[in-house]
Design a protein around this motif. Structure first.
Motif, short mmCIF file in Angstrom:
data_model
loop_
_atom_site.label_atom_id
_atom_site.label_comp_id
_atom_site.label_asym_id
_atom_site.label_seq_id
_atom_site.Cartn_x
_atom_site.Cartn_y
_atom_site.Cartn_z
N PRO A 175 10.58 -4.98 13.31
CA PRO A 175 9.71 -5.26 12.16
C PRO A 175 8.22 -5.12 12.44
O PRO A 175 7.42 -5.03 11.51
N ASP A 176 7.82 -5.11 13.71
CA ASP A 176 6.39 -5.03 14.02
C ASP A 176 5.74 -3.75 13.53
O ASP A 176 4.53 -3.69 13.36
N LYS A 177 6.53 -2.71 13.27
CA LYS A 177 5.97 -1.44 12.80
C LYS A 177 5.26 -1.58 11.45
O LYS A 177 4.40 -0.77 11.13
N ILE A 178 5.64 -2.55 10.64
CA ILE A 178 5.03 -2.68 9.31
C ILE A 178 4.39 -4.05 9.09
O ILE A 178 3.98 -4.36 7.99
N ARG A 179 4.24 -4.84 10.12
CA ARG A 179 3.72 -6.21 9.95
C ARG A 179 2.29 -6.25 9.46
O ARG A 179 1.93 -7.11 8.69
N SER A 180 1.44 -5.37 9.89
CA SER A 180 0.02 -5.46 9.54
C SER A 180 -0.34 -4.67 8.28
O SER A 180 -1.52 -4.56 7.95
N GLN A 181 0.65 -4.13 7.60
CA GLN A 181 0.38 -3.29 6.44
C GLN A 181 -0.01 -4.12 5.22
O GLN A 181 0.49 -5.22 5.02
N ASN A 182 -0.88 -3.58 4.41
CA ASN A 182 -1.26 -4.18 3.13
C ASN A 182 -0.39 -3.54 2.06
O ASN A 182 -0.73 -2.52 1.50
N LEU A 183 0.78 -4.14 1.82
CA LEU A 183 1.79 -3.50 0.98
C LEU A 183 1.72 -3.96 -0.47
O LEU A 183 1.47 -5.12 -0.75
N ILE B 123 4.57 5.87 -9.30
CA ILE B 123 3.46 4.92 -9.38
C ILE B 123 2.31 5.37 -8.50
O ILE B 123 1.15 5.37 -8.92
N GLN B 124 2.62 5.79 -7.27
CA GLN B 124 1.57 6.21 -6.35
C GLN B 124 0.87 7.48 -6.83
O GLN B 124 -0.32 7.65 -6.63
N ARG B 125 1.60 8.34 -7.48
CA ARG B 125 1.01 9.61 -7.91
C ARG B 125 0.21 9.49 -9.20
O ARG B 125 -0.86 10.06 -9.32
N PHE B 126 0.72 8.76 -10.17
CA PHE B 126 0.11 8.78 -11.50
C PHE B 126 -0.58 7.49 -11.93
O PHE B 126 -1.38 7.51 -12.84
N TRP B 127 -0.27 6.37 -11.32
CA TRP B 127 -0.77 5.11 -11.84
C TRP B 127 -1.74 4.38 -10.92
O TRP B 127 -2.73 3.83 -11.38
N CYS B 128 -1.46 4.32 -9.63
CA CYS B 128 -2.25 3.46 -8.75
C CYS B 128 -2.67 4.18 -7.48
O CYS B 128 -1.82 4.72 -6.77
N GLU B 129 -3.95 4.15 -7.20
CA GLU B 129 -4.43 4.60 -5.90
C GLU B 129 -4.38 3.41 -4.95
O GLU B 129 -4.33 2.25 -5.37
N ASN B 130 -4.40 3.71 -3.64
CA ASN B 130 -4.36 2.67 -2.61
C ASN B 130 -3.16 1.74 -2.79
O ASN B 130 -3.25 0.54 -2.56
N PHE B 131 -2.05 2.28 -3.22
CA PHE B 131 -0.82 1.54 -3.47
C PHE B 131 0.12 1.81 -2.30
O PHE B 131 0.87 2.78 -2.30
N ASN B 132 0.01 0.97 -1.28
CA ASN B 132 0.78 1.18 -0.05
C ASN B 132 2.20 0.66 -0.22
O ASN B 132 2.43 -0.35 -0.88
N SER B 133 3.13 1.36 0.42
CA SER B 133 4.53 0.96 0.31
C SER B 133 5.20 1.02 1.67
O SER B 133 4.69 1.62 2.61
N CYS C 298 -2.84 6.37 -0.35
CA CYS C 298 -1.59 5.60 -0.22
C CYS C 298 -0.94 5.83 1.14
O CYS C 298 -0.83 6.97 1.59
N CYS C 299 -0.48 4.74 1.74
CA CYS C 299 0.31 4.81 2.95
C CYS C 299 1.76 4.49 2.63
O CYS C 299 2.03 3.62 1.79
N ILE C 300 2.67 5.16 3.31
CA ILE C 300 4.09 4.89 3.21
C ILE C 300 4.56 4.62 4.63
O ILE C 300 4.54 5.52 5.48
N SER C 301 4.94 3.38 4.91
CA SER C 301 5.34 2.98 6.26
C SER C 301 6.85 2.84 6.33
O SER C 301 7.50 2.45 5.37
#
Length: 152
Positions: free
Chosen positions: A126-134, A53-63, A116-119
Motif C-alpha cells: 500500500p505504500d505506493k499510493i499512501r502519499s497521493q492526493n486522491l 471525469i478526468q477528461r471533461f469535468w475536473c482538472e487535477n483529479f487524481n485517482s 491528473c495522476c493515476i496511481s
C-alpha cells in the motif's frame, strides 16, 4: 489488436451509470460498493467513468487503482489506458491525453494536459499510493484481499 467501441451493456446502462450520475449531479461524493457477478463490466465502467471525469469535468483529479496484488491493478490500468486511447481516436479534434510516468515512478501515470495522476497500488504494497492526493479510488475485488501484517 482491433479496438472495439465501448458500448454500455444493459446492467451498465440501466443500473450502474444512472446511480453514478445521480450522485455526481447532486454534488455528493460518489461512493459505491459494487457487489457483482464477474465479467459484466462493473470495473470497466468504473474506469471509463473516472477517465470521463478526468477528461471533461475536473482538472487535477487524481485517482488510484488498488487490487490485492500489483499485477491485478496493472491490468485495470491497462483498461484505463485503452479507454484513453479509444477516446483519443473517437475525438480526433480534441487534445490527446498522453500518459507519462510521473516523476519517474512506474506506478503512477500523469496526464499533463489535465494535471491528473493515476496511481497503481496493491493491498500487499500500500505504500505506493499512501502519499497521493486522491479524488477517486477504484478498489477491486476487496473481498479477496489477503491479510497482511498491518491489515486483516
Amino acid at each position: 489488436m482491433q479496438m472495439l467501441p465501448f458500448i454500455l451493456n444493459r446492467p451498465q446502462r440501466m443500473i450502474y451509470l444512472p446511480h453514478l450520475e445521480r450522485m455526481r449531479k447532486s454534488g455528493m461524493p460518489i461512493n459505491v460498493v459494487l457487489l457483482k457477478a464477474r465479467q459484466w463490466g462493473g470495473s470497466t465502467l468504473t474506469e471509463f467513468y473516472i477517465v470521463w471525469i478526468q477528461r471533461f469535468w475536473c482538472e487535477n483529479f487524481n485517482s488510484a487503482i488498488c487490487a490485492d496484488v500489483d499485477d491485478q491493478a496493472k491490468n485495470i490500468l491497462g483498461m484505463y489506458e485503452r479507454a484513453v486511447y479509444d477516446m483519443d481516436i473517437r475525438l480526433n479534434d480534441y487534445q490527446s491525453l498522453e500518459m507519462k510516468p510521473y516523476m519517474g515512478m512506474e506506478s503512477t501515470r500523469f496526464i499533463e494536459s489535465r494535471g491528473c495522476c493515476i496511481s497503481v497500488g496493491s493491498a500487499q504494497h500500500p505504500d505506493k499510493i499512501r502519499s497521493q492526493n486522491l479524488r477517486a479510488a477504484h478498489l477491486t475485488e476487496v473481498g479477496l484481499w489477503r491479510d497482511t501484517p498491518k491489515k486483516k
